[in-house]
Design a protein around this motif. Structure first.
Motif, PDB file in Angstrom:
ATOM      1  N   ARG A  26      -2.601  -7.655  -3.288  1.00  0.00           N
ATOM      2  CA  ARG A  26      -3.200  -6.314  -3.309  1.00  0.00           C
ATOM      3  C   ARG A  26      -2.105  -5.282  -3.552  1.00  0.00           C
ATOM      4  O   ARG A  26      -1.114  -5.230  -2.819  1.00  0.00           O
ATOM      5  N   LEU A  27      -2.322  -4.439  -4.562  1.00  0.00           N
ATOM      6  CA  LEU A  27      -1.405  -3.370  -4.914  1.00  0.00           C
ATOM      7  C   LEU A  27      -2.205  -2.077  -5.043  1.00  0.00           C
ATOM      8  O   LEU A  27      -2.979  -1.901  -5.981  1.00  0.00           O
ATOM      9  N   PHE A  28      -2.027  -1.173  -4.063  1.00  0.00           N
ATOM     10  CA  PHE A  28      -2.758   0.094  -4.045  1.00  0.00           C
ATOM     11  C   PHE A  28      -1.734   1.229  -4.116  1.00  0.00           C
ATOM     12  O   PHE A  28      -0.962   1.439  -3.182  1.00  0.00           O
ATOM     13  N   LEU A  49      -8.701 -11.446 -10.144  1.00  0.00           N
ATOM     14  CA  LEU A  49      -8.946 -10.046  -9.830  1.00  0.00           C
ATOM     15  C   LEU A  49     -10.398  -9.821  -9.408  1.00  0.00           C
ATOM     16  O   LEU A  49     -11.336 -10.211 -10.106  1.00  0.00           O
ATOM     17  N   GLN A  50     -10.580  -9.195  -8.241  1.00  0.00           N
ATOM     18  CA  GLN A  50     -11.910  -8.869  -7.738  1.00  0.00           C
ATOM     19  C   GLN A  50     -12.165  -7.370  -7.696  1.00  0.00           C
ATOM     20  O   GLN A  50     -13.318  -6.934  -7.774  1.00  0.00           O
ATOM     21  N   GLU A  51     -11.102  -6.587  -7.588  1.00  0.00           N
ATOM     22  CA  GLU A  51     -11.228  -5.127  -7.477  1.00  0.00           C
ATOM     23  C   GLU A  51     -10.273  -4.473  -8.473  1.00  0.00           C
ATOM     24  O   GLU A  51      -9.066  -4.681  -8.406  1.00  0.00           O
ATOM     25  N   LEU A  52     -10.826  -3.678  -9.381  1.00  0.00           N
ATOM     26  CA  LEU A  52     -10.018  -2.973 -10.369  1.00  0.00           C
ATOM     27  C   LEU A  52     -10.450  -1.512 -10.398  1.00  0.00           C
ATOM     28  O   LEU A  52     -11.548  -1.183 -10.848  1.00  0.00           O
ATOM     29  N   TYR A 101       0.849  -1.191   0.000  1.00  0.00           N
ATOM     30  CA  TYR A 101       0.000   0.000   0.000  1.00  0.00           C
ATOM     31  C   TYR A 101       0.889   1.247   0.000  1.00  0.00           C
ATOM     32  O   TYR A 101       1.589   1.519   0.984  1.00  0.00           O
ATOM     33  N   LEU A 102       0.869   1.976  -1.110  1.00  0.00           N
ATOM     34  CA  LEU A 102       1.673   3.187  -1.264  1.00  0.00           C
ATOM     35  C   LEU A 102       0.819   4.406  -1.578  1.00  0.00           C
ATOM     36  O   LEU A 102       1.345   5.480  -1.877  1.00  0.00           O
ATOM     37  N   HIS A 103      -0.497   4.273  -1.502  1.00  0.00           N
ATOM     38  CA  HIS A 103      -1.396   5.342  -1.930  1.00  0.00           C
ATOM     39  C   HIS A 103      -1.348   6.548  -0.994  1.00  0.00           C
ATOM     40  O   HIS A 103      -0.888   6.475   0.142  1.00  0.00           O
ATOM     41  N   LEU A 126      -6.391  -4.231  -7.331  1.00  0.00           N
ATOM     42  CA  LEU A 126      -5.470  -3.305  -7.983  1.00  0.00           C
ATOM     43  C   LEU A 126      -6.101  -1.927  -8.036  1.00  0.00           C
ATOM     44  O   LEU A 126      -7.213  -1.766  -8.567  1.00  0.00           O
ATOM     45  N   ASP A 127      -5.420  -0.925  -7.482  1.00  0.00           N
ATOM     46  CA  ASP A 127      -5.934   0.442  -7.487  1.00  0.00           C
ATOM     47  C   ASP A 127      -4.829   1.391  -7.920  1.00  0.00           C
ATOM     48  O   ASP A 127      -3.872   1.638  -7.183  1.00  0.00           O
ATOM     49  N   LEU A 128      -4.964   1.911  -9.141  1.00  0.00           N
ATOM     50  CA  LEU A 128      -4.027   2.889  -9.693  1.00  0.00           C
ATOM     51  C   LEU A 128      -4.747   4.207  -9.975  1.00  0.00           C
ATOM     52  O   LEU A 128      -4.253   5.038 -10.741  1.00  0.00           O
TER      53      LEU A 128
END
Length: 461
Positions: free
Chosen positions: A343-345, A389-392, A321-323, A368-370
């Motif tokens: 999870r990569l945010f 993937l469940q969250e894009l 988490y780097l958001h 994944l949240d970009l």
């Protein structure tokens, strides 16, 4: 006739010495001049001090029972039922000598306050009053008398006041759990004497001040959880001495310094959470030297600079988490090594470039949240290969081109946010296969055509 002559009886000096005395000799030199009256003898006005008999363990348990609402608020229990000994009470355990060693009254409905006499249960090793929201007051300083205590759980209660300094006397204590109360004050430096301590958790209180550097002396520590307090200053470098540490949670504490490089020497650390502070500087490349790190949360700070390419070596990472920072540049191509990532945010930063091809190698990615960056170009068709993937979340960027039909292969997808981009064309028919989809946001784009009627069959949408 002559009357017999009078012979006086002999005094004490005339008693033959061969006849022993039947009472002890008395010195009359110390006899007071005035003797007490009969009234004073029968009704004295002063009494000699009397030492009270020590309370039995049964007495101490009765005080605990009364002070915490045993007859009113406690859930159903068998305390003081006829024919039971104290060792038969619910939540109480004894050793072979019949001494109380464990009290577990978690979620029992305790109220009131903890009596100071709790400190007299000298054989106690385990004390758990957790999850009793109506149990309040301060933590008695007498807890520091429980020299044999190994576990102390007062978490999820309503305690106020400070952590007593006497707690530093508990040299055998292994777990101290005080989270989710209303505690204030500072972390006592006396904890330096708690050399057996493995778990120190006081999150969600109102603790102030700094983290004592004395923490570095507690080599047995495996868990430190101080999140959601009012701490300040810097994270002490001495924490880097805790070679057995596995979990370090400092989320939402108010730290306003850089992340100490010394923390990267924690070779056994699995979770590092320093989110929601005001940490400055750049992301440490030395984080890649932590081989067991699975959870890394640096989000919502004031970090700048680019993502170090060395982070591609952190192959144990599962959550990153780097958001909520001011990170610039591109996502390194070395990220293709992070195949265990789930999870990569990295949303709400200043990332640029096209959709990172390195992400497409993360076959176990669930979230994944970009969003909220400056990413451009088309969405790659290879997204359809990320079947877990469940969250894009890709909203708030500059993506253009049409929606790839391969998105319809994401059978596990529940959240798809693509709004506020420059996407054109129509909605692919293949997206009607997204049977798990619950949320779909496509507005603020340049999508044309009509909404396919088949979308009405997506029952979870």
């Amino acid at each position: 006739s002559k009357s017999p002559s009078f012979q006086p009886s002999r005094g004490p000096s005339e008693i033959p010495s061969r006849i022993p005395s039947l009472r002890p000799s008395v010195s009359y030199s110390n006899v007071p001049s005035s003797l007490p009256s009969t009234k004073e003898i029968l009704f004295p006005t002063t009494f000699a001090p009397v030492t009270p008999a020590p309370l039995s363990e049964l007495d101490l348990l009765e005080e605990l029972y009364i002070a915490t609402g045993g007859g009113n608020t406690w859930d159903h229990n068998n305390w003081f039922a006829s024919g039971l000994t104290r060792c038969d009470f619910d939540g109480v355990s004894c050793n072979v000598d019949g001494q109380v060693t464990r009290i577990n009254l978690a979620s029992m409905g305790l109220g009131g306050t903890i009596p100071t006499t709790i400190g007299l249960l000298e054989s106690l090793e385990y004390l758990n009053f957790a999850n009793n929201r109506n149990l309040g007051g301060t933590i008695p300083t007498e807890v520091g008398l429980l020299a044999n205590l190994k576990m102390l759980q007062f978490n999820f209660n309503g305690h106020v006041g400070s952590i007593p300094t006497q707690i530093g006397n508990l040299s055998n204590l292994q777990k101290l759990l005080l989270m989710e109360n209303y505690l204030s004050g500072t972390i006592p430096v006396e904890i330096k004497s708690m050399t057996a301590l493995s778990h120190f958790e006081i999150w969600s209180n109102s603790i102030e001040g700094t983290i004592p550097s004395e923490f570095g002396l507690l080599s047995a520590l495996t868990v430190i959880h101080l999140s959601s307090n009012n701490l300040q200053g810097s994270i002490p470098t001495e924490l880097g001495l805790l070679t057995n540490l596995r979990y370090l949670h400092l989320n939402g504490c108010g730290f306003d310094s850089t992340l100490p490089v010394a923390l990267t020497s924690l070779q056994n650390l699995e979770r590092l959470d320093v989110a929601h502070n005001d940490l400055t500087g750049s992301i440490l490349a030395e984080l890649s030297l932590m081989p067991k790190l699975r959870y890394l949360s640096l989000n919502n700070n004031s970090l700048v600079g680019s993502i170090p390419t060395e982070m591609g070596l952190m192959m144990s990472l599962v959550n990153l988490y780097l958001h909520g920072n001011s990170i610039t540049g591109i996502i390194p191509s070395e990220f293709h090594n992070l195949v265990n990532l789930e999870r990569l945010f990295i949303y709400n930063n200043n990332l640029s470039g096209e959709f990172p091809s390195s992400i497409l190698s993360m076959i176990n990615l669930v979230g994944l949240d970009l969003s909220g960056n400056f990413l451009v170009g088309r969405l790659p068709s290879e997204l359809g290969l990320m079947i877990d993937l469940q969250e894009l979340f890709l909203e708030g960027n500059y993506f253009s081109g049409t929606l790839p039909s391969e998105l319809g292969s994401l059978s596990s997808l529940k959240w798809l946010y693509l709004y506020n981009n420059y996407i054109t064309g129509t909605i692919p028919f293949e997206m009607m296969s997204l049977s798990s989809l619950e949320w779909l946001y496509l507005y603020d784009n340049y999508i044309s055509g009509t909404l396919p009627l088949e979308m009405m069959s997506l029952s979870n949408l």
